[in-house]
Design an enzyme around this catalytic site. Structure first.
Site, PDB file in Angstrom:
ATOM      1  N   CYS A  56      33.914  36.603  38.871  1.00  0.00           N
ATOM      2  CA  CYS A  56      34.753  37.407  37.992  1.00  0.00           C
ATOM      3  C   CYS A  56      36.021  37.840  38.728  1.00  0.00           C
ATOM      4  O   CYS A  56      35.993  38.047  39.945  1.00  0.00           O
ATOM      5  CB  CYS A  56      34.020  38.659  37.509  1.00  0.00           C
ATOM      6  N   ASP A  57      37.094  37.993  37.987  1.00  0.00           N
ATOM      7  CA  ASP A  57      38.312  38.564  38.552  1.00  0.00           C
ATOM      8  C   ASP A  57      39.121  39.186  37.425  1.00  0.00           C
ATOM      9  O   ASP A  57      39.166  38.659  36.317  1.00  0.00           O
ATOM     10  CB  ASP A  57      39.145  37.513  39.278  1.00  0.00           C
ATOM     11  N   SER A  58      39.766  40.319  37.728  1.00  0.00           N
ATOM     12  CA  SER A  58      40.512  41.052  36.710  1.00  0.00           C
ATOM     13  C   SER A  58      41.987  41.133  37.059  1.00  0.00           C
ATOM     14  O   SER A  58      42.357  41.255  38.231  1.00  0.00           O
ATOM     15  CB  SER A  58      39.951  42.472  36.547  1.00  0.00           C
TER      16      SER A  58
END
Length: 385
Positions: A56-58
């Site tokens: 995941c990455d935001s």
């Protein structure tokens, strides 16, 4: 990841080592998805066993520009001034790779976030906490920055870092049902009849008083005490009679029915591995005859360390002597008991809980043998950091 753990899933966290600063994409959403994919693939490349990997990455989008972690106080201040009184879109890329089926699924979840108008003093104080320097978009919704978020349109969990509804659908696509991931504790169920007879079959008030007096010797004076697996509240009530402020948690509705009578307003249904208590709020945590019932004490110890204030104490019963165990008609278990002292000391130390006190107390004579079992009680102190 706190979000997954709160949802009943215990992940293994592996740092990917991906250099985020040198990754580009045509738009902020695609950047988030690309970073998540690179992280998942980097971890998969290190594995020797089959696994399901989630990367995941935001990225925060404002005016079409992508903003990740600011890294420095100066950039964080500039970013927060830009965000003040405005709205942005928080994109979280998700990449799920199942090594058994060799399936890779890449998805994006986007949530609109509305920010409050911030004063320069508020921005300076927030940057001084260090929190905005290490999070995407320079803010959190579930931490110190929460009061600066006036609202969100979309999935709250996505803003925290992983969209649980999206992840559930992705897992279903590779044949994994969400409930199969739940890492729930073994619950000993009691019906109302068993709960009503529990105290008298476990030594009654005499044993509870002996336990409470021994615990009281090791407690800090005047602090807030939390008892795990409070049961019918019989020990907690004796601790209150000795002048302690005690709150209790338990998973059994039947047991809690009795505990609420003894401790009105001070007990709640909760899992000792996921306590509904903020960090560093307790002066003492007590577990009397709990750890020998669980298959793994590590999650409980981690939660104890989390909710204890620095220099707070954890007091627990430990494995009885062999003679007491045999007198009670029990033999050694096949697996290492979680209340064995040597094992407990090692696991507690891993969570910053250091052994610094001990005592013993006797229970009432057992009808079958006429002997009084001896119960060891130990105290761990949370490191003051």
């Amino acid at each position: 990841m706190k979000t997954l753990r709160s949802a009943g899933v215990e992940p293994e966290v592996i740092v990917s080592g991906v250099d985020e600063d040198h990754v580009t994409a045509e738009n902020p959403g695609e950047l988030a998805r690309t970073l998540a994919t690179l992280k998942a693939r980097a971890v998969v490349a290190t594995l020797t066993d089959h696994a399901t990997v989630l990367g995941c990455d935001s990225v925060l989008e404002i005016d079409g520009e992508a903003y990740g972690k600011p890294g420095t106080p100066e950039i964080a201040r500039e970013r927060l001034r830009l965000m003040s009184g405005r709205s942005g879109i928080l994109h979280t890329g998700h990449c799920l790779f199942d090594t058994t089926t060799r399936q890779e699924i890449r998805e994006l979840a986007s949530t609109t976030v509305h920010f409050a108008e911030l004063t320069d003093d508020e921005i300076d104080a927030y940057v001084a906490t260090g929190e905005p320097l290490v999070v995407a978009g320079s803010f959190t919704v579930d931490g110190i920055g929460g009061p600066f978020v006036t609202g969100i349109d979309g999935d709250y969990h996505n803003v925290v870092g992983v969209s649980l509804p999206l992840l559930r659908r992705m897992l279903a696509d590779v044949g994994i049902a969400w409930p199969s991931l739940w890492d729930l504790p073994r619950v000993i169920e009691y019906d109302e009849t068993e709960a009503a007879r529990y105290d008298e079959t476990r030594g009654g008030t005499e044993r509870a008083q002996a336990a409470a007096e021994a615990v009281h010797e090791l407690l800090p004076k005047g602090g807030r005490v939390l008892e795990l697996a409070v049961g019918t509240g019989i020990v907690a009530a004796e601790l209150v009679a000795l002048g302690n402020l005690v709150h209790g948690v338990d998973l059994s509705p039947a047991m809690l029915h009795h505990a609420r009578i003894r401790l009105p307003g001070h007990v709640t249904a909760a899992d000792a591995t996921h306590l509904p208590i903020a960090d560093r709020r307790c002066d003492a945590v007590v577990a009397v005859w709990l750890l020998h019932l669980v298959p793994d004490s590590d999650q409980i110890l981690a939660e104890v360390a989390r909710v204890l204030r620095p220099d707070g104490v954890f007091i627990t019963t430990t494995q009885k002597s062999d003679s007491s165990r045999y007198a009670g008609g029990r033999t050694q278990p096949d697996e290492r008991p979680q209340d064995a002292l040597a094992h407990l000391i090692a696991r507690a130390a891993a969570h910053g809980l250091i052994l610094d006190g001990a005592t013993t107390f006797y229970g009432p004579p057992m009808p079958s043998t006429g002997t009084s079992p001896l119960y060891p009680l130990v105290r761990f102190r949370r490191s003051g950091s």
